[in-house]
Design a protein around this motif. Structure first.
Motif, PDB file in Angstrom:
ATOM      1  N   THR A 131       0.861  -1.167   0.000  1.00 22.75           N
ATOM      2  CA  THR A 131       0.000   0.000   0.000  1.00 22.75           C
ATOM      3  C   THR A 131       0.909   1.232   0.000  1.00 22.75           C
ATOM      4  N   ASN A 132       0.340   2.407   0.243  1.00 24.51           N
ATOM      5  CA  ASN A 132       1.122   3.633   0.056  1.00 24.51           C
ATOM      6  C   ASN A 132       1.373   4.446   1.319  1.00 24.51           C
ATOM      7  N   SER A 133       0.731   4.083   2.418  1.00 24.11           N
ATOM      8  CA  SER A 133       0.912   4.807   3.676  1.00 24.11           C
ATOM      9  C   SER A 133       0.519   3.885   4.813  1.00 24.11           C
ATOM     10  N   GLY A 134       0.913   4.242   6.019  1.00 25.10           N
ATOM     11  CA  GLY A 134       0.504   3.458   7.171  1.00 25.10           C
ATOM     12  C   GLY A 134      -1.001   3.418   7.326  1.00 25.10           C
ATOM     13  N   SER A 135      -1.649   4.537   7.049  1.00 30.50           N
ATOM     14  CA  SER A 135      -3.116   4.579   7.116  1.00 30.50           C
ATOM     15  C   SER A 135      -3.729   3.556   6.173  1.00 30.50           C
ATOM     16  N   ASN A 150      -3.228  -0.101   7.435  1.00 31.13           N
ATOM     17  CA  ASN A 150      -4.159  -0.498   8.488  1.00 31.13           C
ATOM     18  C   ASN A 150      -5.589  -0.579   7.979  1.00 31.13           C
ATOM     19  N   ASP A 151      -5.956   0.320   7.087  1.00 28.92           N
ATOM     20  CA  ASP A 151      -7.288   0.273   6.483  1.00 28.92           C
ATOM     21  C   ASP A 151      -7.475  -1.027   5.712  1.00 28.92           C
ATOM     22  N   THR A 152      -6.466  -1.391   4.930  1.00 25.50           N
ATOM     23  CA  THR A 152      -6.524  -2.636   4.162  1.00 25.50           C
ATOM     24  C   THR A 152      -6.555  -3.846   5.081  1.00 25.50           C
ATOM     25  N   ALA A 153      -5.808  -3.774   6.180  1.00 23.55           N
ATOM     26  CA  ALA A 153      -5.830  -4.882   7.140  1.00 23.55           C
ATOM     27  C   ALA A 153      -7.255  -5.113   7.653  1.00 23.55           C
ATOM     28  N   ILE A 154      -7.965  -4.039   7.954  1.00 24.50           N
ATOM     29  CA  ILE A 154      -9.353  -4.177   8.413  1.00 24.50           C
ATOM     30  C   ILE A 154     -10.195  -4.862   7.350  1.00 24.50           C
ATOM     31  N   ALA A 183       3.303  -1.573   3.702  1.00 23.84           N
ATOM     32  CA  ALA A 183       3.069  -2.987   3.422  1.00 23.84           C
ATOM     33  C   ALA A 183       2.361  -3.653   4.582  1.00 23.84           C
ATOM     34  N   LEU A 184       1.585  -4.686   4.253  1.00 23.86           N
ATOM     35  CA  LEU A 184       1.057  -5.613   5.245  1.00 23.86           C
ATOM     36  C   LEU A 184       1.771  -6.939   5.055  1.00 23.86           C
ATOM     37  N   LEU A 185       2.188  -7.522   6.162  1.00 23.52           N
ATOM     38  CA  LEU A 185       2.665  -8.900   6.145  1.00 23.52           C
ATOM     39  C   LEU A 185       1.601  -9.739   6.829  1.00 23.52           C
ATOM     40  N   ILE A 186       1.155 -10.806   6.159  1.00 18.32           N
ATOM     41  CA  ILE A 186       0.093 -11.635   6.721  1.00 18.32           C
ATOM     42  C   ILE A 186       0.571 -13.077   6.858  1.00 18.32           C
TER      43      ILE A 186
END
Length: 450
Positions: free
Chosen positions: A115-119, A122-126, A298-301
């Motif tokens: 993604t492009n920002s921390g926001s 976290n939004d994508t994680a939700i 980035a998200l790591l899952i």
């Protein structure tokens, strides 16, 4: 301050709405125009040089003016200036960066989503957590818990996670599915006679009580920073994470570690997850990932998170989510080079070497009568200010101190009345001492003026 009609300051005021600012005050005073950066320093258009005590926004790990990052961006711009990762397409820099992050991860992770920002992370994680709940046939499991004073971003969903009143006021936030539990700040939240260990256990009990009150089957995830950043640099009390993590495991609740500030060395380990022996299912990363030379996150899952999502995308035929800039090749190339610099120059080792001086000087600020507490770990810290004349005006004393810092050549950030320190990871002991010399001088001036 007055600005000439055609000055950059006046032009800025005429056309730009600023983040975390009073727009009417902006019209009166204008903004400071930063023009250049070098190492731990930045300079404004008038030539005044400042120690950037916040590393920009908690983020410029390798310092300003790092030519290797400039060159990495230029090389990639010439080769492939843009491509996407939609519809079964990809490119080399995003693949290499994903491989690198999986390799670096402090706990086993399966996939990376850019993604492009921390926001946005976290939004994508939700979204992915909700998607996963549906995939598992648990449509009722959608509530998410974060913490009072936690900071997770400013999109509608991530700002709901953020536990700060001014991020909710007049925005009609938080969303109803987002819940908040106790802030682990011992000094402000402890009960009379409560030890730090007892307070840590109570925080975990408060979390469990909230889960039981809402219904464990309705709680999907818990979001938390290893060390709270923009909420005031809240370092968790001893035993906090050891008490909290078993509660999450007991009820099958996913744990999302927001490493946006802590990640890539800030706490004295590569990740805050290592500093506090965390076992997250998802990690969100940004800021020092590229030293903010390019916008990327980035998200790591984990595999446990990934497999149901993969199954659901197969059932539907598509994972209907994505950003134009996800895994942007230039941003990914810069992030890769940035991580090489962090490793080659052993900046985590530098944090460990310099942190004792940083923390000693931070604690030394308590000699000033305005400082009621200092908090910190590694190369992040805060000094909390208080004075009777300002108690009814939260943030006024901090703003006064911040103005003195700025006048004396140090850029800090007052989070209400907590003065933050988060310099680039390249800082030397001599530069740490110089930074806190300015802080001491400035706080003395504030104290003497009251």
């Amino acid at each position: 301050m007055a600005h000439l009609p055609n000055s950059l300051e006046a032009r800025d005021t005429a056309v730009q709405l600023h983040s975390y600012a009073d727009a009417r005050r902006q019209e009166e005073t204008g903004a400071i125009v930063i023009d250049k950066g070098d190492g731990i320093y930045v300079s404004d258009i008038n030539g005044k040089r400042y120690i950037e005590g916040m590393a920009g926004l908690w983020s410029v790990a390798v310092g300003f003016g790092e030519k290797r990052l400039v060159d990495a961006a230029a090389r990639q711009m010439e080769k492939l200036p843009y491509y996407h990762t939609f519809t079964y397409k990809t490119h080399g820099p995003s693949i290499e960066l994903a491989e690198k992050l999986i390799e670096m991860a402090p706990v086993p992770m399966s996939k990376v989503y850019f993604t492009n920002s921390g926001s946005e992370a976290n939004d994508t994680a939700i979204k992915l957590i909700w998607y996963r709940s549906n995939a598992l046939g648990q449509p009722q499991r959608k509530k998410i818990i974060s913490r009072v004073r936690g900071y997770h971003g400013v999109t509608i969903a991530s700002a709901s996670l953020t536990g700060l009143p001014n991020n909710h006021r007049s925005f009609d936030l938080p969303l109803p599915q987002i819940l908040h539990t106790t802030c682990p700040h011992y000094r402000s939240q402890k009960k009379d006679g409560e030890s730090e260990a007892d307070f840590a256990r109570r925080c975990a009990q408060d979390l469990e009580d909230l889960i039981l009150a809402e219904g464990p089957e309705t709680i999907a995830a818990f979001f938390a920073e290893p060390v709270m950043g923009a909420g005031g640099v809240i370092v968790p009390p001893d035993g906090y994470w050891e008490a909290v993590q078993p509660v999450l495991k007991k009820y099958g609740i996913l744990f999302v570690a927001d490493e946006v500030i802590c990640g890539f060395g800030r706490t004295g380990n590569m990740f805050g997850t290592q500093t506090y022996n965390l076992e997250p299912d998802i990690m969100t990363l940004s800021k020092a990932l590229s030293s903010s030379y390019q916008p990327i996150s980035a998200l790591l899952i984990s595999d446990e998170v990934y497999q149901p999502i993969a199954d659901e995308s197969h059932r539907i035929g598509v994972l209907g989510h994505g950003y134009t800039g996800s895994g942007h090749p230039v941003a990914a190339a810069v992030a890769l080079e940035n991580l090489k610099i962090i490793e080659e120059r052993d900046l985590v080792g530098n944090v460990r070497a310099v942190a004792p001086v940083f923390q000693k000087r931070l604690q030394g600020l308590k000699a000033n009568p305005l400082v009621v507490e200092t908090r910190g770990i590694g190369l992040i810290g805060a000094a909390e200010l208080s004075h009777n004349a300002y108690i009814d005006t939260p943030g006024a004393l901090g703003a006064k101190a911040n103005a003195h810092f700025h006048e004396n050549g140090l850029i800090s950030r007052n989070m209400l009345d907590a003065m933050a320190f988060c310099p680039p990871l390249i800082i030397t002991e001599a530069q740490v001492n110089g930074m806190f010399d300015i802080a001491e001088e400035s706080l003395a001036a504030v104290s003497n003026s009251l």
